[in-house]
Design a protein around this motif. Structure first.
Motif, PDB file in Angstrom:
ATOM      1  N   HIS A  81      24.416  -2.901 -10.549  1.00 51.35           N
ATOM      2  CA  HIS A  81      24.628  -2.077 -11.743  1.00 51.35           C
ATOM      3  C   HIS A  81      25.051  -0.654 -11.369  1.00 51.35           C
ATOM      4  O   HIS A  81      25.828  -0.028 -12.096  1.00 51.35           O
ATOM      5  CB  HIS A  81      23.360  -2.045 -12.603  1.00 51.35           C
ATOM      6  CG  HIS A  81      23.198  -3.261 -13.462  1.00 51.35           C
ATOM      7  ND1 HIS A  81      22.765  -4.468 -12.967  1.00 51.35           N
ATOM      8  CD2 HIS A  81      23.457  -3.463 -14.784  1.00 51.35           C
ATOM      9  CE1 HIS A  81      22.739  -5.356 -13.952  1.00 51.35           C
ATOM     10  NE2 HIS A  81      23.157  -4.772 -15.054  1.00 51.35           N
ATOM     11  N   PHE A  82      24.553  -0.176 -10.245  1.00 51.58           N
ATOM     12  CA  PHE A  82      24.964   1.161  -9.790  1.00 51.58           C
ATOM     13  C   PHE A  82      26.458   1.183  -9.469  1.00 51.58           C
ATOM     14  O   PHE A  82      27.196   2.065  -9.937  1.00 51.58           O
ATOM     15  CB  PHE A  82      24.153   1.567  -8.560  1.00 51.58           C
ATOM     16  CG  PHE A  82      24.648   2.827  -7.902  1.00 51.58           C
ATOM     17  CD1 PHE A  82      24.367   4.073  -8.453  1.00 51.58           C
ATOM     18  CD2 PHE A  82      25.401   2.773  -6.740  1.00 51.58           C
ATOM     19  CE1 PHE A  82      24.835   5.235  -7.860  1.00 51.58           C
ATOM     20  CE2 PHE A  82      25.868   3.925  -6.134  1.00 51.58           C
ATOM     21  CZ  PHE A  82      25.584   5.163  -6.687  1.00 51.58           C
ATOM     22  N   PHE A  83      26.907   0.221  -8.675  1.00 49.64           N
ATOM     23  CA  PHE A  83      28.319   0.183  -8.298  1.00 49.64           C
ATOM     24  C   PHE A  83      29.204  -0.126  -9.509  1.00 49.64           C
ATOM     25  O   PHE A  83      30.326   0.406  -9.621  1.00 49.64           O
ATOM     26  CB  PHE A  83      28.549  -0.849  -7.195  1.00 49.64           C
ATOM     27  CG  PHE A  83      28.080  -0.390  -5.846  1.00 49.64           C
ATOM     28  CD1 PHE A  83      28.605   0.743  -5.254  1.00 49.64           C
ATOM     29  CD2 PHE A  83      27.098  -1.088  -5.153  1.00 49.64           C
ATOM     30  CE1 PHE A  83      28.178   1.185  -4.006  1.00 49.64           C
ATOM     31  CE2 PHE A  83      26.657  -0.665  -3.908  1.00 49.64           C
ATOM     32  CZ  PHE A  83      27.198   0.474  -3.329  1.00 49.64           C
ATOM     33  N   THR A 110      21.346  -8.851 -24.519  1.00 48.10           N
ATOM     34  CA  THR A 110      21.145  -7.835 -23.491  1.00 48.10           C
ATOM     35  C   THR A 110      19.956  -6.930 -23.774  1.00 48.10           C
ATOM     36  O   THR A 110      19.238  -6.533 -22.852  1.00 48.10           O
ATOM     37  CB  THR A 110      22.414  -6.976 -23.336  1.00 48.10           C
ATOM     38  OG1 THR A 110      23.529  -7.830 -23.089  1.00 48.10           O
ATOM     39  CG2 THR A 110      22.282  -6.007 -22.170  1.00 48.10           C
ATOM     40  N   PHE A 111      19.724  -6.583 -25.036  1.00 43.50           N
ATOM     41  CA  PHE A 111      18.669  -5.626 -25.392  1.00 43.50           C
ATOM     42  C   PHE A 111      17.550  -6.231 -26.239  1.00 43.50           C
ATOM     43  O   PHE A 111      16.381  -6.132 -25.897  1.00 43.50           O
ATOM     44  CB  PHE A 111      19.270  -4.439 -26.150  1.00 43.50           C
ATOM     45  CG  PHE A 111      20.277  -3.653 -25.359  1.00 43.50           C
ATOM     46  CD1 PHE A 111      19.982  -3.216 -24.079  1.00 43.50           C
ATOM     47  CD2 PHE A 111      21.520  -3.352 -25.886  1.00 43.50           C
ATOM     48  CE1 PHE A 111      20.904  -2.495 -23.346  1.00 43.50           C
ATOM     49  CE2 PHE A 111      22.449  -2.628 -25.158  1.00 43.50           C
ATOM     50  CZ  PHE A 111      22.136  -2.203 -23.879  1.00 43.50           C
ATOM     51  N   LEU A 112      17.926  -6.854 -27.346  1.00 41.25           N
ATOM     52  CA  LEU A 112      16.924  -7.290 -28.321  1.00 41.25           C
ATOM     53  C   LEU A 112      15.999  -8.379 -27.779  1.00 41.25           C
ATOM     54  O   LEU A 112      14.765  -8.213 -27.756  1.00 41.25           O
ATOM     55  CB  LEU A 112      17.613  -7.775 -29.597  1.00 41.25           C
ATOM     56  CG  LEU A 112      18.496  -6.759 -30.322  1.00 41.25           C
ATOM     57  CD1 LEU A 112      19.131  -7.395 -31.557  1.00 41.25           C
ATOM     58  CD2 LEU A 112      17.687  -5.543 -30.728  1.00 41.25           C
ATOM     59  N   LEU A 113      16.567  -9.492 -27.361  1.00 35.05           N
ATOM     60  CA  LEU A 113      15.745 -10.627 -26.955  1.00 35.05           C
ATOM     61  C   LEU A 113      14.940 -10.378 -25.671  1.00 35.05           C
ATOM     62  O   LEU A 113      13.751 -10.719 -25.626  1.00 35.05           O
ATOM     63  CB  LEU A 113      16.620 -11.880 -26.811  1.00 35.05           C
ATOM     64  CG  LEU A 113      17.261 -12.382 -28.116  1.00 35.05           C
ATOM     65  CD1 LEU A 113      18.067 -13.643 -27.875  1.00 35.05           C
ATOM     66  CD2 LEU A 113      16.198 -12.631 -29.174  1.00 35.05           C
ATOM     67  N   ILE A 123      31.455  -0.897 -24.755  1.00 29.90           N
ATOM     68  CA  ILE A 123      30.760  -0.576 -23.505  1.00 29.90           C
ATOM     69  C   ILE A 123      29.657  -1.584 -23.219  1.00 29.90           C
ATOM     70  O   ILE A 123      29.490  -2.044 -22.084  1.00 29.90           O
ATOM     71  CB  ILE A 123      30.204   0.863 -23.559  1.00 29.90           C
ATOM     72  CG1 ILE A 123      31.366   1.856 -23.557  1.00 29.90           C
ATOM     73  CG2 ILE A 123      29.273   1.144 -22.384  1.00 29.90           C
ATOM     74  CD1 ILE A 123      30.970   3.289 -23.863  1.00 29.90           C
ATOM     75  N   ILE A 124      28.894  -1.959 -24.254  1.00 31.63           N
ATOM     76  CA  ILE A 124      27.829  -2.948 -24.078  1.00 31.63           C
ATOM     77  C   ILE A 124      28.416  -4.270 -23.605  1.00 31.63           C
ATOM     78  O   ILE A 124      27.903  -4.907 -22.681  1.00 31.63           O
ATOM     79  CB  ILE A 124      27.046  -3.154 -25.396  1.00 31.63           C
ATOM     80  CG1 ILE A 124      26.215  -1.905 -25.718  1.00 31.63           C
ATOM     81  CG2 ILE A 124      26.130  -4.379 -25.302  1.00 31.63           C
ATOM     82  CD1 ILE A 124      25.528  -1.973 -27.065  1.00 31.63           C
ATOM     83  N   ALA A 133      24.395   0.971 -18.253  1.00 34.48           N
ATOM     84  CA  ALA A 133      24.107   0.365 -16.949  1.00 34.48           C
ATOM     85  C   ALA A 133      22.607   0.385 -16.664  1.00 34.48           C
ATOM     86  O   ALA A 133      22.032  -0.618 -16.213  1.00 34.48           O
ATOM     87  CB  ALA A 133      24.862   1.108 -15.855  1.00 34.48           C
ATOM     88  N   ALA A 134      21.953   1.518 -16.927  1.00 38.08           N
ATOM     89  CA  ALA A 134      20.509   1.643 -16.682  1.00 38.08           C
ATOM     90  C   ALA A 134      19.714   0.698 -17.578  1.00 38.08           C
ATOM     91  O   ALA A 134      18.785   0.012 -17.118  1.00 38.08           O
ATOM     92  CB  ALA A 134      20.066   3.085 -16.911  1.00 38.08           C
ATOM     93  N   LEU A 135      20.081   0.627 -18.860  1.00 37.43           N
ATOM     94  CA  LEU A 135      19.351  -0.231 -19.796  1.00 37.43           C
ATOM     95  C   LEU A 135      19.565  -1.712 -19.487  1.00 37.43           C
ATOM     96  O   LEU A 135      18.623  -2.508 -19.567  1.00 37.43           O
ATOM     97  CB  LEU A 135      19.781   0.076 -21.227  1.00 37.43           C
ATOM     98  CG  LEU A 135      19.360   1.441 -21.782  1.00 37.43           C
ATOM     99  CD1 LEU A 135      19.912   1.646 -23.191  1.00 37.43           C
ATOM    100  CD2 LEU A 135      17.847   1.582 -21.791  1.00 37.43           C
ATOM    101  N   CYS A 136      20.802  -2.073 -19.141  1.00 36.61           N
ATOM    102  CA  CYS A 136      21.089  -3.476 -18.812  1.00 36.61           C
ATOM    103  C   CYS A 136      20.365  -3.904 -17.539  1.00 36.61           C
ATOM    104  O   CYS A 136      19.902  -5.041 -17.426  1.00 36.61           O
ATOM    105  CB  CYS A 136      22.589  -3.691 -18.667  1.00 36.61           C
ATOM    106  SG  CYS A 136      23.491  -3.604 -20.227  1.00 36.61           S
TER     107      CYS A 136
END
Length: 381
Positions: A214-216, A330-333, A183-184, A26-29
């Motif tokens: 994202h918190f909720f 979500t992460f790489l690009l 999860i991702i 959640a934090a990373l996304c």
């Protein structure tokens, strides 16, 4: 979405680390969502931020313009289409699973149920605007909250059976990596963020909105996965509703089936629009060739059915999708594009954060792909 139903099974294979992963993801996304939107803006002569790009594709093209003006956009569009189609396939897979468990006495296989579900989705080929899709999505959200409420209420009635001893202290590394993909995949939303931010009345509230959503989402997913796993422990199944007693299982499964059918049109419409807009050189609104547009939709609809027939394993397919397209989008690009476009203006810590996210995303993606494919091969073998 409906893929939250796979989180308890992911926790089964990842133990305490699975709960930490839900929070970390959640934090990373949330972070990558913010840096992706930052790539839409550039400073003007007065030092004010101006939105100079509109889509994920525009960001990619800006990063790759020296190499090839359209290469970045092609890569992003292909990745988006794959992710959206995989989402559609998952809806068909889970629909077949739900129907087979709702009517166990009916002599029909899970694959046949998927075909029956496919027939009900044939009208999707005639959807040409988002107006219809948006109405279906509203109903889908309502059904989703009803399902989560029913499952969690039942779990709370079994609280006397809960035991923290059900959590694994030692885990299988390969099972853990498949859980990472699951999860991702449950958090992926980056492909929709540029459009969402562009349509906000007050774009300055985007970062705050992203933090709270994202918190909720993290709280809801962690609570749901935890309560469901504590209720069933080692007996937790791929789709958690299969664990419910018969008097609730059919009701919830039919609600889930409704949700899956209502959810399917959005990724299907988005995927076909991307492909058709590329074929027709970006002309979204005017279908110059209705036959071509219909052919694209029919082809994609048949593709999702064929994939659902040959890969009827919900969590493994979900894990593979999360590891491939989910990790990339979500992460790489986002981290790569942020480093490319904002390198001179980033602080040392910002650069370290982006590089760390990229490396982490790459490792998770690579290992998740290997383990998910290995799991699928074992199932088919």
């Amino acid at each position: 979405g409906i893929f939250v139903l796979g989180l308890p099974y992911a926790v089964l294979h990842s133990g305490y680390s699975g709960l930490l992963l839900i929070v970390l993801a959640a934090a990373l996304c949330c972070y990558t969502g913010k840096i992706l939107i930052a790539c839409l803006y550039e400073e003007n002569e007065d030092g004010q931020l101006v939105r100079v790009r509109d889509t994920y594709e525009d960001i990619a093209n800006a990063c790759c313009k020296k190499l090839s003006p359209k290469l970045g956009g092609i890569v992003v569009n292909v990745t988006q289409v794959v992710e959206l189609i995989m989402t559609c396939i998952l809806y068909l897979v889970v629909s077949g699973n739900l129907l087979s468990h709702s009517f166990p006495n009916v002599p029909v296989t899970e694959k046949t149920w998927s075909v029956i579900t496919f027939v009900t989705l044939l009208p999707c080929v005639f959807i040409r605007t988002l107006k219809i899709v948006s109405k279906l999505s509203q109903l889908c959200s309502l059904v989703h909250f009803v399902i989560i409420l029913v499952v969690m209420t039942y779990c709370l009635t079994q609280i006397q059976q809960w035991s923290w001893a059900k959590f694994r202290l030692s885990i299988e590394f390969e099972d853990f990596l498949v859980s990472v993909g699951v999860i991702i995949f449950s958090y992926t939303s980056q492909i929709f963020l540029p459009t969402l931010e562009g349509n906000m009345k007050n774009r300055g509230e985007f970062r705050c909105m992203l933090n709270w959503t994202h918190f909720f989402a993290c709280v809801l997913k962690t609570t749901f996965a935890l309560t469901a796993f504590l209720t069933w422990g080692e007996e937790t199944k791929e789709v958690i509703t299969d664990n419910l007693p018969s008097f609730l299982e059919m009701l919830v499964n039919l609600c889930l089936l409704t949700k899956a059918l209502l959810s399917y049109p959005l990724p299907f419409f988005a995927a076909t629009e991307i492909v058709y807009s590329c074929i027709s050189k970006g002309n979204h609104s005017n279908y110059r060739s209705p036959l071509l547009a219909l052919s694209v939709r029919v082809s994609f609809l048949l593709l999702t059915l064929l994939m659902a027939m040959f890969t009827p394993h919900f969590v493994l397919l979900m894990g593979l999708s999360g590891s491939v397209t989910g990790a990339a989008m979500t992460f790489l690009l986002p981290s790569l594009f942020h480093l490319k476009l904002k390198w001179k203006k980033l602080s040392f810590l910002d650069k370290c954060a982006d590089i760390s996210v990229f490396i982490l995303g790459f490792l998770c993606s690579l290992s998740g792909i290997v383990c998910s494919i290995k799991g699928l091969l074992q199932v088919f073998g």
